[in-house]
Enzyme design. Structure first.
Site, PDB file in Angstrom:
ATOM      1  N   GLU A  38     -15.723   4.716 -12.352  1.00  0.00           N
ATOM      2  CA  GLU A  38     -16.842   4.259 -13.175  1.00  0.00           C
ATOM      3  C   GLU A  38     -16.408   3.650 -14.511  1.00  0.00           C
ATOM      4  O   GLU A  38     -16.730   4.201 -15.583  1.00  0.00           O
ATOM      5  CB  GLU A  38     -17.831   5.399 -13.435  1.00  0.00           C
ATOM      6  CG  GLU A  38     -18.399   6.018 -12.178  1.00  0.00           C
ATOM      7  CD  GLU A  38     -19.581   6.954 -12.443  1.00  0.00           C
ATOM      8  OE1 GLU A  38     -19.935   7.152 -13.629  1.00  0.00           O
ATOM      9  OE2 GLU A  38     -20.144   7.475 -11.473  1.00  0.00           O
ATOM     10  N   GLU A  48     -19.209   9.345  -4.865  1.00  0.00           N
ATOM     11  CA  GLU A  48     -19.989  10.380  -5.557  1.00  0.00           C
ATOM     12  C   GLU A  48     -21.458  10.210  -5.240  1.00  0.00           C
ATOM     13  O   GLU A  48     -21.989   9.091  -5.273  1.00  0.00           O
ATOM     14  CB  GLU A  48     -19.852  10.285  -7.087  1.00  0.00           C
ATOM     15  CG  GLU A  48     -18.620  10.915  -7.647  1.00  0.00           C
ATOM     16  CD  GLU A  48     -18.552  10.815  -9.160  1.00  0.00           C
ATOM     17  OE1 GLU A  48     -19.607  10.894  -9.834  1.00  0.00           O
ATOM     18  OE2 GLU A  48     -17.439  10.642  -9.678  1.00  0.00           O
TER      19      GLU A  48
HETATM   20  C1  FCB Z   1     -20.692  10.473 -12.674  1.00  0.00           C
HETATM   21  C2  FCB Z   1     -19.297  10.929 -13.074  1.00  0.00           C
HETATM   22  C3  FCB Z   1     -18.984  12.345 -12.688  1.00  0.00           C
HETATM   23  C4  FCB Z   1     -20.184  13.253 -12.899  1.00  0.00           C
HETATM   24  C5  FCB Z   1     -21.412  12.692 -12.249  1.00  0.00           C
HETATM   25  C6  FCB Z   1     -22.633  13.562 -12.375  1.00  0.00           C
HETATM   26  O1  FCB Z   1     -21.100   9.441 -13.484  1.00  0.00           O
HETATM   27  O2  FCB Z   1     -18.329  10.089 -12.503  1.00  0.00           O
HETATM   28  O3  FCB Z   1     -17.859  12.759 -13.396  1.00  0.00           O
HETATM   29  O4  FCB Z   1     -20.346  13.503 -14.223  1.00  0.00           O
HETATM   30  O5  FCB Z   1     -21.699  11.436 -12.783  1.00  0.00           O
END
Ligand code: FCB
Length: 470
Positions: free
Chosen positions: A168, A375
């Site tokens: 990210e 994620e």
């Molecule tokens: C993302 C992050 C991760 C975590 C999630 C909830 O943006 O990459 O580390 O904090 O959100």
């Protein structure tokens, strides 16, 4: 809705879970590790909810073998973790053998357990010493990152096959350097844009290096969104959504995939003289071919170009944190409320956004590499029941609905090869500290006891149905 238990997941589909060094390891000043920007930022009064710090976190540094056994019991096919630059090269000086040994042992434990290590080199924890030399706003940091990548590869390249350069970069550039809500907490739009470009460059330099050294699979993880105009018939809202799509999605996808920044993004940031940061050859470096694209997605973003009227109902106010990039204006960014439920983060639960995004990417970028959802997950205010278990029915429903959306996307032609739930364990949720629990495994922060929640058991059940082999 497709039942994720019954769906015939493609052969080799990878089910994993994800964490990040600063969020779980603790041992923040042990065995040679020095401050990262998150250690330093957490000491700034008011920066992190409750004054929480990553100092101890969930003590994974000392409990790693036990945590790997837990993953094995859940049947995870892969574990996505990050290495900490400030542990591997404290102060970005010489290599810290003890720090690298930790990751080497982790990789061995994973391989022994039959779990594929999925390594991320940068999940937001720059050595504080590098920040003091300008951080990501300084072009030289890209070269420093390549050297750090080389040190990690020297130690682990014989066993790690899957390499992710950045997690990210949007957050670690725009939110850290302009939004001010993440470390290093700066509010300087030009520095944020410099950080964005320099992280791209660092990605390209490290990709070249890893490729030359024969790494099997190299990629990057982006957090991508669907920018939804609040009123789709209002040209002002439509333009706000276009701007958000430009700066949050396309300013990341297009340099990587098309070797160019989008024209409308360049126009939107012209006042910050972005183009003077670009040097000949940069875009070719940045567009080094990748083998996969990691997609992180939690919710869509509903955008309005109008200041929100006073007295706006709670559903339309911007979430308190994180707000947004200053290029859109936080008062113009509404977190979506379309009558759908929200998580403890105030994030809308809208699995169809996941499906839309995954399908759309393949349609918009013909040269898109295979996708992995690196994620996706949800925070809820869990409670331990009298029977000692955590019956997190909402997280179970979130997980099932999002896996179902991934399955639908695959059926519609998206080339999705894996899914990593965020997160394995409750952990240090950045500016929210320990107040938000994303784990499928509960951690008692007093005793460090781990309790698999119902969502972990549900996930294990789904994984159990996947044909073996990755
Ligand atoms: C993302 C992050 C991760 C975590 C999630 C909830 O943006 O990459 O580390 O904090 O959100």
């Amino acid at each position: 809705m497709i039942d994720p238990n019954e769906y015939r997941w493609p052969e080799g589909f990878l089910f994993g879970s994800a964490t990040a060094a600063a969020q779980i390891e603790g041992a923040a000043h042990e065995d040679g590790k020095e401050d990262s920007i998150w250690d330093a930022y957490a000491r700034v009064p008011g920066a992190v909810a409750g004054g929480d710090t990553p100092e101890v976190a969930v003590d994974h540094y000392h409990r790693m073998p036990e945590d790997v056994r837990l993953m094995q019991r859940l049947g995870l096919g892969s574990y996505r973790f990050s290495t900490s630059w400030a542990r591997v090269k404290p102060g970005d000086r010489e290599v810290n053998r003890k720090g690298l040994d930790f990751y080497s042992r982790l990789v061995d434990e994973l391989l022994d357990a039959g779990i594929l290590p999925w390594l991320t080199l940068y999940h937001w924890d720059l050595p504080q010493a590098v920040e003091e030399r300008g951080g990501w706003a300084n072009r030289d940091t890209a070269a420093r990152f390549r050297d750090y990548a080389a040190a990690v590869h020297d130690a682990l390249g014989d066993r790690v096959t899957h390499w992710t350069t950045f997690n990210e970069p949007l957050c670690s550039s725009l939110i850290g350097y302009a939004g001010g809500e993440h470390a290093p907490g700066r509010r300087e739009p030009r520095a944020a844009l410099a950080a964005l470009h320099h992280q791209h460059l660092a990605h390209g330099l490290a990709t070249d290096l890893l490729r030359e050294r024969g790494a099997e699979r190299i990629g990057i993880t982006l957090n991508l969104t669907n920018a939804v105009p609040n009123d789709p018939s209002d040209p002002v809202d439509l333009d706000a959504a276009r701007r958000l799509d430009a700066i949050w999605n396309r300013a990341f996808l297009e340099p990587l995939l098309l070797a160019a920044y989008p024209d409308d993004f360049l126009e939107d940031v012209r006042e910050h003289d972005f183009e003077s940061l670009l040097r000949p050859g940069d875009l070719d470096t940045i567009a080094a071919p990748i083998d996969f694209l990691g997609v992180n997605h939690y919710h869509d973003d509903n955008v309005s170009g109008h200041p929100l009227p006073p007295g706006t109902p709670p559903g339309l106010r911007p979430a308190p944190r994180p707000t947004s990039s200053p290029f859109v204006g936080s008062e113009h960014l509404t977190f979506p409320r379309r009558g759908l439920p929200v998580t403890a983060m105030d994030w809308e639960v809208n699995p169809d956004g996941m499906r839309t995004l995954l399908v759309r990417l393949g349609r918009e970028y013909p040269n898109l590499p295979p996708l992995y959802v690196t994620e996706n997950g949800s925070a809820y205010d869990d409670v331990v029941a009298e029977d000692g278990a955590v019956h997190d029915a909402e997280r179970v429903a979130y997980l099932r609905a999002h896996l179902s959306a991934v399955a639908e996307a695959i059926d519609e032609g998206a080339d999705v090869r894996g899914y990593f739930v965020w997160s394995l364990l409750d952990n240090f949720e950045w500016a929210w500290g320990y107040a938000k629990r994303f784990g499928i495994v509960r951690v008692d922060y007093e005793t460090q006891e781990r309790i698999p929640k119902d969502s972990a058991l549900e996930y294990a059940g789904i994984i159990g149905r996947v044909p073996a082999g990755t």
